[in-house]
Design a protein around this motif. Structure first.
Motif, mmCIF file in Angstrom:
data_model
loop_
_atom_site.group_PDB
_atom_site.id
_atom_site.type_symbol
_atom_site.label_atom_id
_atom_site.label_comp_id
_atom_site.label_asym_id
_atom_site.label_seq_id
_atom_site.Cartn_x
_atom_site.Cartn_y
_atom_site.Cartn_z
ATOM 1 N N LYS A 1 -17.288 -7.009 -1.407
ATOM 2 C CA LYS A 1 -16.050 -7.206 -0.654
ATOM 3 C C LYS A 1 -16.313 -7.235 0.850
ATOM 4 O O LYS A 1 -15.730 -8.052 1.589
ATOM 5 C CB LYS A 1 -15.046 -6.106 -0.987
ATOM 6 C CG LYS A 1 -14.432 -6.220 -2.372
ATOM 7 C CD LYS A 1 -13.398 -5.125 -2.608
ATOM 8 C CE LYS A 1 -12.788 -5.268 -4.001
ATOM 9 N NZ LYS A 1 -11.772 -4.207 -4.271
ATOM 10 N N ASN B 1 -15.616 -10.492 3.233
ATOM 11 C CA ASN B 1 -14.724 -10.438 4.385
ATOM 12 C C ASN B 1 -15.431 -10.830 5.678
ATOM 13 O O ASN B 1 -14.831 -11.450 6.560
ATOM 14 C CB ASN B 1 -14.119 -9.037 4.508
ATOM 15 C CG ASN B 1 -13.095 -8.744 3.424
ATOM 16 O OD1 ASN B 1 -12.449 -9.661 2.920
ATOM 17 N ND2 ASN B 1 -12.949 -7.486 3.051
ATOM 18 N N THR C 1 -3.988 -7.941 -3.132
ATOM 19 C CA THR C 1 -4.129 -7.306 -1.825
ATOM 20 C C THR C 1 -5.487 -7.615 -1.219
ATOM 21 O O THR C 1 -5.595 -7.903 -0.017
ATOM 22 C CB THR C 1 -3.940 -5.782 -1.941
ATOM 23 O OG1 THR C 1 -2.658 -5.506 -2.502
ATOM 24 C CG2 THR C 1 -4.048 -5.113 -0.578
ATOM 25 N N ASP C 2 -6.532 -7.566 -2.045
ATOM 26 C CA ASP C 2 -7.873 -7.930 -1.562
ATOM 27 C C ASP C 2 -7.887 -9.371 -1.051
ATOM 28 O O ASP C 2 -8.466 -9.663 0.009
ATOM 29 C CB ASP C 2 -8.909 -7.780 -2.684
ATOM 30 C CG ASP C 2 -9.106 -6.335 -3.112
ATOM 31 O OD1 ASP C 2 -8.921 -5.444 -2.266
ATOM 32 O OD2 ASP C 2 -9.428 -6.113 -4.296
ATOM 33 N N SER C 3 -7.251 -10.276 -1.808
ATOM 34 C CA SER C 3 -7.197 -11.683 -1.396
ATOM 35 C C SER C 3 -6.428 -11.831 -0.087
ATOM 36 O O SER C 3 -6.815 -12.619 0.788
ATOM 37 C CB SER C 3 -6.530 -12.529 -2.489
ATOM 38 O OG SER C 3 -7.234 -12.443 -3.706
ATOM 39 N N PHE D 1 -11.027 -9.710 -7.498
ATOM 40 C CA PHE D 1 -10.219 -9.353 -6.335
ATOM 41 C C PHE D 1 -8.750 -9.212 -6.742
ATOM 42 O O PHE D 1 -8.233 -10.027 -7.506
ATOM 43 C CB PHE D 1 -10.328 -10.434 -5.255
ATOM 44 C CG PHE D 1 -11.422 -10.191 -4.255
ATOM 45 C CD1 PHE D 1 -12.684 -9.778 -4.662
ATOM 46 C CD2 PHE D 1 -11.204 -10.372 -2.906
ATOM 47 C CE1 PHE D 1 -13.703 -9.565 -3.744
ATOM 48 C CE2 PHE D 1 -12.198 -10.159 -1.970
ATOM 49 C CZ PHE D 1 -13.463 -9.747 -2.396
ATOM 50 N N SER D 2 -8.095 -8.193 -6.227
ATOM 51 C CA SER D 2 -6.653 -8.054 -6.430
ATOM 52 C C SER D 2 -5.925 -8.949 -5.426
ATOM 53 O O SER D 2 -6.536 -9.511 -4.519
ATOM 54 C CB SER D 2 -6.224 -6.597 -6.229
ATOM 55 O OG SER D 2 -6.408 -6.207 -4.866
ATOM 56 N N SER E 1 -0.189 -1.972 -4.575
ATOM 57 C CA SER E 1 -1.243 -2.852 -4.061
ATOM 58 C C SER E 1 -2.222 -3.300 -5.140
ATOM 59 O O SER E 1 -2.849 -4.356 -5.012
ATOM 60 C CB SER E 1 -2.006 -2.159 -2.929
ATOM 61 O OG SER E 1 -2.579 -0.940 -3.374
ATOM 62 N N GLU E 2 -2.372 -2.488 -6.206
ATOM 63 C CA GLU E 2 -3.290 -2.863 -7.281
ATOM 64 C C GLU E 2 -2.574 -3.607 -8.416
ATOM 65 O O GLU E 2 -3.211 -3.999 -9.389
ATOM 66 C CB GLU E 2 -3.967 -1.608 -7.838
ATOM 67 C CG GLU E 2 -4.882 -0.909 -6.849
ATOM 68 C CD GLU E 2 -5.984 -1.819 -6.322
ATOM 69 O OE1 GLU E 2 -6.573 -2.574 -7.134
ATOM 70 O OE2 GLU E 2 -6.254 -1.801 -5.113
ATOM 71 N N THR F 1 -8.626 -10.888 2.785
ATOM 72 C CA THR F 1 -9.617 -11.935 3.044
ATOM 73 C C THR F 1 -8.995 -13.096 3.814
ATOM 74 O O THR F 1 -9.577 -13.596 4.785
ATOM 75 C CB THR F 1 -10.209 -12.440 1.715
ATOM 76 O OG1 THR F 1 -10.855 -11.355 1.038
ATOM 77 C CG2 THR F 1 -11.226 -13.550 1.962
ATOM 78 N N THR G 1 0.831 -1.209 0.000
ATOM 79 C CA THR G 1 0.000 0.000 0.000
ATOM 80 C C THR G 1 0.866 1.260 0.000
ATOM 81 O O THR G 1 0.626 2.206 -0.759
ATOM 82 C CB THR G 1 -0.927 0.005 1.223
ATOM 83 O OG1 THR G 1 -1.744 -1.167 1.202
ATOM 84 C CG2 THR G 1 -1.827 1.236 1.222
ATOM 85 N N ASN H 1 -17.831 -2.947 -3.851
ATOM 86 C CA ASN H 1 -17.414 -2.745 -2.467
ATOM 87 C C ASN H 1 -18.318 -3.472 -1.490
ATOM 88 O O ASN H 1 -17.855 -4.002 -0.480
ATOM 89 C CB ASN H 1 -17.382 -1.248 -2.152
ATOM 90 C CG ASN H 1 -16.274 -0.521 -2.892
ATOM 91 O OD1 ASN H 1 -15.223 -1.106 -3.170
ATOM 92 N ND2 ASN H 1 -16.494 0.753 -3.218
#
Length: 545
Positions: free
Chosen positions: A406, A410, A346-348, A343-344, A244-245, A351, A239, A403
């Motif tokens: 997401k 989560n 970072t998102d994964s 999901f990116s 992060s993306e 989670t 980040t 969103n």
């Protein structure tokens, strides 16, 4: 895997066979007190807790936990970052969209193929192959533990291969993703092989059950905390640096940190702390190979359990079915989150972090539920129902990026973690009471085997449905079938008190009594009773998986 109670404080059994392992000098047989005293010389860097050496000065206990930390962080790195990145690169290679078209919120289905399969089947295909090979490998690992003095040497070799296979992933890109995915598969397989050898050390760390229970709690908490800290560090750095993306860059970062960490921890564990072991017994003369001996022993142990311990039999069947669903969950969820929800990495990672965090209250719930009801069977059933409920909500309401999705994912990830922690703790509480006295070490190997033998089946069903074009949510829902069958198996266990009595009575009435030799050279029967030298005429016939 053969797991014995033959050592304490991490000290090898005195035996001239020790010399076979890496030319180490044989240790003369001394009393248990003298051996403990000899172990007080610890490295100057050995950690201290409240002014005293941690783990009561048991070097192998510390080695066990940092080995778990190293492998745990690497597994999490591969699942949260590497797997997600490889899946997206595979989709690009197949000519598929990885983002929703302008004005839309859903990523188009990918009908392209790479190397004959859909990109969304890639991770689950690796899980299928790894699960099958691991199930086949477990008897061999158990036989190595039982019949050879090369346990530590095997662990050192797998440690090197594991770290070597982790390093190339820092160079992941769109041109080499398939080669990297093959290395990913190899490292996963080798990592599981090492975990099987490591598990054999657990009941050998001490003969004191209270101390072993305390060690075991730490072996769960410390690696868990290290995985959480690892995820927080990677997400923070990604980040702050603005990557992060960028899935590929985040995966490189995550795997680079994992490589450094596992190289350090595994080096300390297997070259500084863990000790060799002599062969527990010679290879039977009527057995052609170590591998054959492993499968033969599994067969004999299975017949023994089915004949004498009905409740234990159904417990293992329940573990086999429910663990198959839970072990496959993370791979299948990552596939769905990246392929369908965009999901990116970072998102994964977030989670997976929440899933890990959820296991903490899950463990607390397990202890309180069992304390209140006095019945860990009911606790296991309740945790499995929670997992089914989470799965049902997931497949019913999680559909399309956004969103709001997401947030829901989560929340459910935390719920999945809670159910996993609850069941994991309850299963171990239940196994400690259903396993007959004196056989807890050997039958714990069967418990490990039961939890792994069907890990390939749910991903196989998911992959088959996915290749036929069936919605991935249907594939996720199929996990509930295994949970339902597992719950039925737990119910068949019957009255909990009767099951405990059956284990105690089977210990004394079984006509297939195994013997186990402990660190002092004493031989004990199934009930844990000490046998005289006149009774100790046969080699130990212990279970290995």
């Amino acid at each position: 895997m053969n797991i014995t109670q033959s050592e304490t404080k991490g000290i090898p059994r005195p035996s001239t066979a020790m010399a076979l392992d890496e030319s180490e000098s044989p240790t003369p047989q001394v009393s248990l007190t003298e051996q403990i005293a000899q172990e007080q010389e610890l490295p100057s860097w050995f950690p201290r807790c409240r002014g005293k050496p941690c783990y009561e000065g048991n070097a192998e206990a510390f080695g066990f936990v940092i080995d778990s930390m190293g492998r745990g962080v690497s597994f999490i790195a591969a699942g949260a970052f590497l797997g997600a990145s490889i899946l997206r690169l595979a989709k690009l290679d197949a000519g598929c969209e990885v983002d929703p078209p302008p004005g839309e919120t859903k990523v188009p289905d990918c009908n392209g193929r790479v190397y004959g399969i859909r990109p969304s089947s890639l991770l689950t295909t690796y899980t299928i192959l790894s699960g099958i090979l691991t199930s086949m490998l477990m008897p061999l690992m158990g036989a190595i533990v039982d019949y050879t003095p090369y346990r530590r040497k095997v662990a050192r070799t797998t440690s090197i291969i594991f770290c070597v296979c982790t390093f190339p992933h820092v160079f992941l890109n769109e041109n080499n993703w398939f080669a990297m995915s093959i290395i990913f598969f190899i490292s996963s397989f080798v990592g599981w092989a090492q975990s099987l050898v490591t598990a054999a050390y657990l009941p050998e760390l001490t003969e004191d059950k209270e101390v072993l229970n305390k060690f075991t709690a730490s072996f769960t908490i410390v690696p868990f905390v290290s995985m959480i800290l690892y995820l927080l560090v990677v997400i923070f750095i990604a980040t702050v640096t603005g990557i992060s993306e960028d899935e590929t860059s985040t995966a490189r970062l995550g795997m680079g940190i994992a490589f450094v960490f596992c190289s350090i921890t595994l080096r300390i564990a297997w070259w500084k702390l863990m000790k060799p072991r002599p062969a527990a017994r010679p290879l039977p003369s009527n057995t052609s190979s170590v591998w054959t001996a492993g499968f033969q022993q599994i067969y004999r142990t299975t017949i023994h359990i089915a004949t004498h311990y009905k409740s234990l039999k159904w417990f293992y069947i329940g573990v086999m079915l429910t663990d198959a669903a839970q072990n496959a969950l993370s791979t299948i969820l990552i596939t769905y989150l990246v392929d369908q929800l965009n999901f990116s990495t970072t998102d994964s990672g977030i989670t997976i972090l929440l899933l890990l965090l959820g296991s903490v209250p899950g463990a607390v719930i397990a202890r309180r539920f069992t304390s209140k009801t006095g019945n860990p069977v009911q606790s296991v059933i309740a945790s499995s129902i929670l997992m089914m409920l989470n799965t049902t909500i997931f497949v019913s309401f999680v559909d399309g990026p956004g969103n709001t999705t997401k947030i829901l994912v989560n929340i459910l990830a935390f719920g999945f973690g809670c159910g996993m922690g609850w069941k994991w703790t309850s299963d171990r509480l239940l196994s400690s009471t259903l396993i007959p006295p004196g056989q807890d070490a050997e039958l714990m190997g069967v418990f490990l085997f039961a939890g792994q033998i069907l890990t390939w089946l749910p991903p196989l069903i998911f992959t088959g449905l996915n290749e036929l074009g069936v919605s991935q949510r249907i594939g996720i829902a199929s996990l509930n079938v295994f949970s339902v069958m597992g719950i039925i198996s737990y119910i068949i266990i019957g009255n909990y008190e009767d099951a405990i009595n059956q284990a105690r009575e089977g210990c004394s009435s079984s006509d297939d009594i195994h013997s186990n030799r402990n660190i002092n050279g004493d031989t004990r029967d199934n009930c844990g009773n000490k046998q005289t030298k006149d009774d100790d005429k046969e080699e130990p016939n212990r279970t290995h998986v």
